[in-house]
Design an enzyme around this catalytic site. Structure first.
Site, PDB file in Angstrom:
ATOM      1  CE  LYS A 121      50.236  48.024 -99.161  1.00  0.00           C
ATOM      2  NZ  LYS A 121      48.888  47.971 -99.762  1.00  0.00           N
TER       3      LYS A 121
ATOM      4  CG  HIS B 240      60.617  21.645 -99.471  1.00  0.00           C
ATOM      5  ND1 HIS B 240      59.458  21.668-100.239  1.00  0.00           N
ATOM      6  CD2 HIS B 240      61.565  22.263-100.225  1.00  0.00           C
ATOM      7  CE1 HIS B 240      59.711  22.279-101.381  1.00  0.00           C
ATOM      8  NE2 HIS B 240      60.978  22.643-101.403  1.00  0.00           N
TER       9      HIS B 240
ATOM     10  NE  ARG C 223      65.282  23.722-107.873  1.00  0.00           N
ATOM     11  CZ  ARG C 223      66.185  24.502-108.468  1.00  0.00           C
ATOM     12  NH1 ARG C 223      66.574  24.252-109.671  1.00  0.00           N
ATOM     13  NH2 ARG C 223      66.700  25.544-107.840  1.00  0.00           N
ATOM     14  CB  THR C 224      59.320  24.948-104.947  1.00  0.00           C
ATOM     15  OG1 THR C 224      60.457  24.182-104.557  1.00  0.00           O
ATOM     16  CG2 THR C 224      58.108  24.437-104.221  1.00  0.00           C
TER      17      THR C 224
ATOM     18  NE  ARG D  21      60.172  27.596-100.913  1.00  0.00           N
ATOM     19  CZ  ARG D  21      61.115  27.052-101.670  1.00  0.00           C
ATOM     20  NH1 ARG D  21      62.084  27.799-102.160  1.00  0.00           N
ATOM     21  NH2 ARG D  21      61.099  25.764-101.946  1.00  0.00           N
TER      22      ARG D  21
HETATM   23  C1  NCD Z   1      65.254  23.313-101.520  1.00  0.00           C
HETATM   24  C2  NCD Z   1      64.551  24.207-100.512  1.00  0.00           C
HETATM   25  O1  NCD Z   1      63.986  25.227-100.886  1.00  0.00           O
HETATM   26  O2  NCD Z   1      64.569  23.820 -99.355  1.00  0.00           O
HETATM   27  N1  NCD Z   1      65.026  23.728-102.827  1.00  0.00           N
HETATM   28  C3  NCD Z   1      63.954  23.213-103.488  1.00  0.00           C
HETATM   29  O3  NCD Z   1      62.835  23.503-103.185  1.00  0.00           O
HETATM   30  N2  NCD Z   1      64.206  22.291-104.441  1.00  0.00           N
HETATM   31  C4  NCD Z   1      66.661  23.083-101.236  1.00  0.00           C
HETATM   32  C5  NCD Z   1      67.563  24.262-101.050  1.00  0.00           C
HETATM   33  O4  NCD Z   1      67.159  25.422-101.170  1.00  0.00           O
HETATM   34  O5  NCD Z   1      68.744  24.013-100.784  1.00  0.00           O
END
Ligand code: NCD
Length: 305
Positions: free
Chosen positions: A80, A129, A51-52, A101
């Site tokens: 590396k 997040h 998703r993100t 991320r």
């Molecule tokens: C979440 C995350 O990555 O923290 N997912 C997301 O970005 N929608 C929740 C999860 O992974 O449980």
């Protein structure tokens, strides 16, 4: 230059402005189709995501911009031994904005200090997040008409669930908000959230292990997945993973205007029979997240419609 590392980097007023922009984007997306023409977003994902990452990419394309990046650490120079700071500094030479991320808490902050372009935290370890929280806030706003006087149940892995930590901080700003923290003993919300977010802001909360007891009084129920990747031992994960499963039978005891939310991915936490219930909001969060990311990219790049 502005970054978004922690949801509290944005003031309440700025969050309201992002919601106004996102609402306008949802209503007339064609107005925004050229806003980020010739701008590039880099998505640096050192941890899995569906998703993100795709939401950021779709957001940038819908603003007329372009996207580059990688979706796993193994395909970057991190494999590396390159440092996060060096990777960010290099990518800052190619892109106008970065979404990152990383499994290590604080990595996006290190990147922000080195990149020379705005950096967005797209999830750092079990920490924060903030862009999921923007999706969550827009969803609560659309479903409830505002944020005040809501009783919000946070359920599941409150220890490692970074979406919970950011949402609790963001919601603690609004008056009359109460939290019901529903988790097994081992997965209770971290001490710093209790002390620095809830108690420091005088936000009422209770902690319970029972979803059934909490359900009837909730305006919002935010379910979360047990964060398998952050467990040190498989046996603990297996014991805790199905602690809470929301079924149609349990939901019968909830208010008719409850908003059932989940950041996704769902494993078992919400039974699929609930997906067609009008109270299910988790797929709405997905679309709302794209609109809020569009609004955020515009803000950080300082572009106007
Ligand atoms: C979440 C995350 O990555 O923290 N997912 C997301 O970005 N929608 C929740 C999860 O992974 O449980």
């Amino acid at each position: 230059m502005r970054h978004l590392i922690d949801i509290m980097d944005l003031t309440g007023k700025e969050i309201s402005e992002l919601i106004s922009t996102a609402s306008d984007i949802a209503a007339r997306p064609e107005r925004y189709a050229e806003c980020c023409r010739r701008k590039k977003l880099a998505t640096l994902f050192f941890e899995p995501s569906t998703r993100t990452r795709l939401s950021f990419e779709a957001a940038m394309y819908e603003l007329g911009g372009q996207v580059l990046g990688f979706s796993e650490a193994a395909s970057s120079s991190a494999s590396k031994g390159e440092s996060v700071a060096d990777t960010a500094r290099v990518v800052g030479c190619y892109a106008d904005i970065i979404a990152m991320r990383h499994p290590k808490e604080g990595a996006p902050m290190v990147a922000a200090a080195a990149a020379g372009v705005p950096v967005i935290n797209a999830g750092d370890g079990g920490h924060h997040h903030p862009t999921q929280t923007l999706a969550d806030l827009f969803t609560i706003y659309r479903e409830k008409g505002g944020f005040e006087n809501l009783t919000v149940g946070l359920c599941g892995d409150l220890k490692f669930g970074r979406t919970v930590h950011s949402l609790a901080a963001a919601m603690s700003r609004y008056s009359g908000v109460r939290f019901v923290l529903i988790s097994p003993e081992e997965l209770r919300v971290p001490h710093y959230i209790v002390e620095d977010v809830l108690k420091a802001n005088g936000v009422p909360f209770i902690e319970t292990e029972s979803l059934e007891d909490a359900l009837p009084e909730l305006d919002v129920l935010y379910m979360t997945r047990v964060q398998k990747e952050r467990f040190f031992n498989e046996a603990d994960y297996l014991r805790l993973k199905d602690s809470y499963i929301l079924t149609g039978k349990k939901l019968a005891a909830a208010r008719s205007d409850l908003a059932v939310m989940h950041p996704l991915p769902r494993v078992n936490e919400i039974s699929v029979e609930i997906d067609d219930d009008p109270r299910a909001c988790y797929f709405k969060q997905v679309i709302n997240g794209k609109f809020m990311r569009m609004a955020l990219i515009m803000k950080l790049l300082e572009v106007e419609v």
